[in-house]
Scaffold this active site. Sequence first.
Site, short mmCIF file in Angstrom:
data_model
loop_
_atom_site.label_atom_id
_atom_site.label_comp_id
_atom_site.label_asym_id
_atom_site.label_seq_id
_atom_site.Cartn_x
_atom_site.Cartn_y
_atom_site.Cartn_z
N ARG A 25 0.89 -1.17 0.00
CA ARG A 25 0.00 0.00 0.00
C ARG A 25 0.92 1.22 0.00
O ARG A 25 1.62 1.49 0.98
CB ARG A 25 -0.89 -0.02 1.24
N HIS B 89 -7.22 1.63 -6.67
CA HIS B 89 -7.48 0.86 -5.43
C HIS B 89 -8.30 -0.38 -5.80
O HIS B 89 -9.47 -0.50 -5.44
CB HIS B 89 -8.25 1.74 -4.45
N GLN C 121 -10.41 -2.68 -3.16
CA GLN C 121 -11.66 -2.10 -2.68
C GLN C 121 -12.80 -2.39 -3.65
O GLN C 121 -13.90 -2.75 -3.24
CB GLN C 121 -11.50 -0.59 -2.50
N ASP D 277 -16.85 8.90 -1.62
CA ASP D 277 -15.64 8.70 -0.84
C ASP D 277 -15.34 10.00 -0.12
O ASP D 277 -15.92 11.05 -0.42
CB ASP D 277 -14.48 8.30 -1.76
N CYS E 201 -16.26 3.54 0.90
CA CYS E 201 -15.20 2.59 1.26
C CYS E 201 -14.67 2.80 2.67
O CYS E 201 -13.95 1.94 3.18
CB CYS E 201 -14.07 2.64 0.24
N ARG F 195 -13.98 -6.70 2.24
CA ARG F 195 -12.56 -6.56 1.93
C ARG F 195 -11.83 -7.85 2.31
O ARG F 195 -10.94 -8.32 1.59
CB ARG F 195 -11.96 -5.37 2.69
#
Length: 308
Positions: free
Chosen positions: A107, A134, A137, A225, A266, A294
């Site tokens: 990450r 991402h 996700q 988001d 998310c 996830r």
Amino acid sequence: MNHFLDINTTDAAALRSMIDNARSMKEARAGLPKGTPDADQPLANHMVALIFEKPSTRTRVSFDVGVRQMGGQTMVLSGSEMQLGHGETIADTARVLSRYVDLIMIRTFEEATLHEMAEYASVPVINGLTNRTHPCQIMADILTFEEHRGPIKGKKVVWSGDGNNVFASFAQAAGQFGFDLTFTGPPPLDPEMVFVEEARAKGVKVEIERDPRKAVEGADLVVTDTWVSMHDPQSAKERRHNQLRGYQVNAALMSHARPDALFMHCLPAHRDDEATSEVMDGPHSVIFDEAENRLHAQKAVMRWCLEK
């Protein structure tokens, strides 16, 4: 080697098999205590390196738990501990780590860091997030939608807010899974058009609509988001709030979507900024199913990477 770097660089049939596998693994665990190992242990005797240049809650916990449920062990490494790319090159770090571990999840900030890690590693590498995309996700989001509403192919997904890295992966997924996508947000925060054009080239409808109420008409899924990052200076936070205030997902906006539309975020969220608590805790919301998924989606990604 099965790197999982982005949704558009992974075969569509492989993506579908991961979603289906994730759902099967989740169903097999229904009712079990969280610490119960999976019935099969595909990661037994496997070591997984989890590298975090960017801090994380969901990514760290979900990957760590997923590896343990499948019988493996994790080594969690922070950017400050590794000084990734500062001193030793990323290429050399990749070569060294490959001698110790069976799988690397990273990450990070720059997309180039991810790609250099994958280029020089001799074990699979997973994109846990970059500033540009991402994918893990969105795999969880597809799983969540299909649990509640069946196949996502042909559905209408609407993104409200900033055309950020999560939107980019949604655009990639639109092309791979065959759903339509609408972006609604202010022009300064438009997504990179390369993601939009790539999805359109695969035959799906990807639109930019400035009026959020018009955008969500007929939507099967509405997604947003956070408006600001923890790294943004105060001046940038104030500017983004001014730009995005009209794109808040609230009950009035959701009323223009389909009656059975889902809402996703998310997380983490700034409640009553990008979305109201009324929506986040309301009947359309599946945000905590999304967060749980996830775990299951990433377990399927890891199994695919290791051909398990």
